[in-house]
Design a protein around this motif. Structure first.
Motif, PDB file in Angstrom:
ATOM      1  N   LYS A   1      16.977  27.137  16.232  1.00  0.00           N
ATOM      2  CA  LYS A   1      16.599  28.302  15.435  1.00  0.00           C
ATOM      3  C   LYS A   1      17.857  28.875  14.801  1.00  0.00           C
ATOM      4  CE  LYS A   1      12.333  28.113  16.790  1.00  0.00           C
ATOM      5  NZ  LYS A   1      11.271  27.761  15.873  1.00  0.00           N
ATOM      6  N   ARG A   2      17.690  29.552  13.695  1.00  0.00           N
ATOM      7  CA  ARG A   2      18.818  30.232  13.085  1.00  0.00           C
ATOM      8  C   ARG A   2      19.049  31.509  13.887  1.00  0.00           C
ATOM      9  NH1 ARG A   2      17.500  29.457   6.676  1.00  0.00           N
ATOM     10  NH2 ARG A   2      17.755  27.201   6.700  1.00  0.00           N
TER      11      ARG A   2
ATOM     12  N   GLY B   1      26.394  26.919  15.703  1.00  0.00           N
ATOM     13  CA  GLY B   1      25.475  27.285  14.635  1.00  0.00           C
ATOM     14  C   GLY B   1      25.083  28.746  14.585  1.00  0.00           C
TER      15      GLY B   1
ATOM     16  N   TYR C   1      21.489  34.823  14.745  1.00  0.00           N
ATOM     17  CA  TYR C   1      22.455  35.731  14.132  1.00  0.00           C
ATOM     18  C   TYR C   1      22.905  36.754  15.165  1.00  0.00           C
ATOM     19  CZ  TYR C   1      20.645  33.722   9.847  1.00  0.00           C
ATOM     20  OH  TYR C   1      20.268  32.838   8.874  1.00  0.00           O
TER      21      TYR C   1
ATOM     22  N   SER D   1      11.458  31.750  13.020  1.00  0.00           N
ATOM     23  CA  SER D   1      12.417  30.878  12.336  1.00  0.00           C
ATOM     24  C   SER D   1      13.838  31.380  12.531  1.00  0.00           C
ATOM     25  CB  SER D   1      12.094  30.776  10.842  1.00  0.00           C
ATOM     26  OG  SER D   1      12.217  32.027  10.213  1.00  0.00           O
ATOM     27  N   CYS D   2      13.988  32.683  12.777  1.00  0.00           N
ATOM     28  CA  CYS D   2      15.308  33.277  12.960  1.00  0.00           C
ATOM     29  C   CYS D   2      15.283  34.246  14.135  1.00  0.00           C
ATOM     30  CB  CYS D   2      15.731  34.050  11.714  1.00  0.00           C
ATOM     31  SG  CYS D   2      15.742  33.079  10.212  1.00  0.00           S
TER      32      CYS D   2
ATOM     33  N   PRO E   1      17.683  33.368   5.628  1.00  0.00           N
ATOM     34  CA  PRO E   1      17.053  32.483   4.644  1.00  0.00           C
ATOM     35  C   PRO E   1      16.287  33.297   3.600  1.00  0.00           C
ATOM     36  CG  PRO E   1      16.624  31.709   6.868  1.00  0.00           C
ATOM     37  CD  PRO E   1      17.299  33.041   6.998  1.00  0.00           C
TER      38      PRO E   1
END
Length: 185
Positions: free
Chosen positions: A120-121, A157, A123, A84-85, A171
């Motif tokens: 996808k998130r 994003g 970072y 998810s990340c 999250p």
């Protein structure tokens, strides 16, 4: 690497994964017999072996919330749909430019780009951005051109935050993150 060596390497990795799966405790149910909720996947992507991965894997707070996968050799097969990340470590200037320009010619840039394209998130840790090391020495126009690449990723994003803020930025975090550090313009 010849074909027989490649096959031997693949078989060795599959055997190791199977052995690890057999030794792992059954986490599909809790002690009461109730199925447990599966944790979301967190992929830490590095170009080479890196301390960043070790720190993520040793974080108890992250391990409680995520199923962490650390890939220090992006040639390894990674199922991005299970993540998810994604945390990108070792964001060198060449990788920054390649990602911003859509050049996906290495396993690392292919996975990073695919994660962004899949929504996808993603970072990026400020401590891992090579560009920031040159804020006071690089000619302003050249620095600004590379910074524009980083800004493009952020506009797409990608979240840029310090490693100390990552846990609350992900999250399920507390949301009580300290104010973001100001990076050189």
């Amino acid at each position: 690497m010849d074909q027989s060596m490649l096959i031997d390497e693949i078989l060795a990795r599959v055997a190791a994964k199977l052995a690890a799966a057999e030794d792992a405790p059954d986490t599909a149910a809790d002690p009461a017999g109730e199925p447990s909720a599966e944790k979301p996947g967190l992929l830490v992507l590095c170009q080479t072996e890196d301390q960043c991965c070790c720190q993520m894997l040793s974080s108890c707070a992250l391990k409680e919330r995520f199923d962490i996968t650390c890939v220090c050799r992006p040639e390894e097969t990674v199922d991005l749909s299970a993540q998810s990340c994604v945390v990108l470590c070792q964001l060198t200037n060449d990788v920054l430019s390649k990602l911003a320009l859509g050049i996906c010619d290495t396993p690392y840039t292919r996975l990073a780009s695919q994660a962004i394209l899949m929504g996808k998130r993603v970072y990026i840790l400020t401590e891992q951005v090579e560009l920031y090391r040159y804020a006071t020495t690089a000619p302003a126009p050249y620095y600004a051109a590379l910074k524009a690449h980083l800004d493009l990723l952020a506009a797409s994003g990608v979240v840029i935050c310090s490693q100390s803020n990552l846990e609350c930025a992900l999250p399920g975090g507390t949301g009580d993150c300290p104010a973001p550090e100001q990076q050189p313009a």
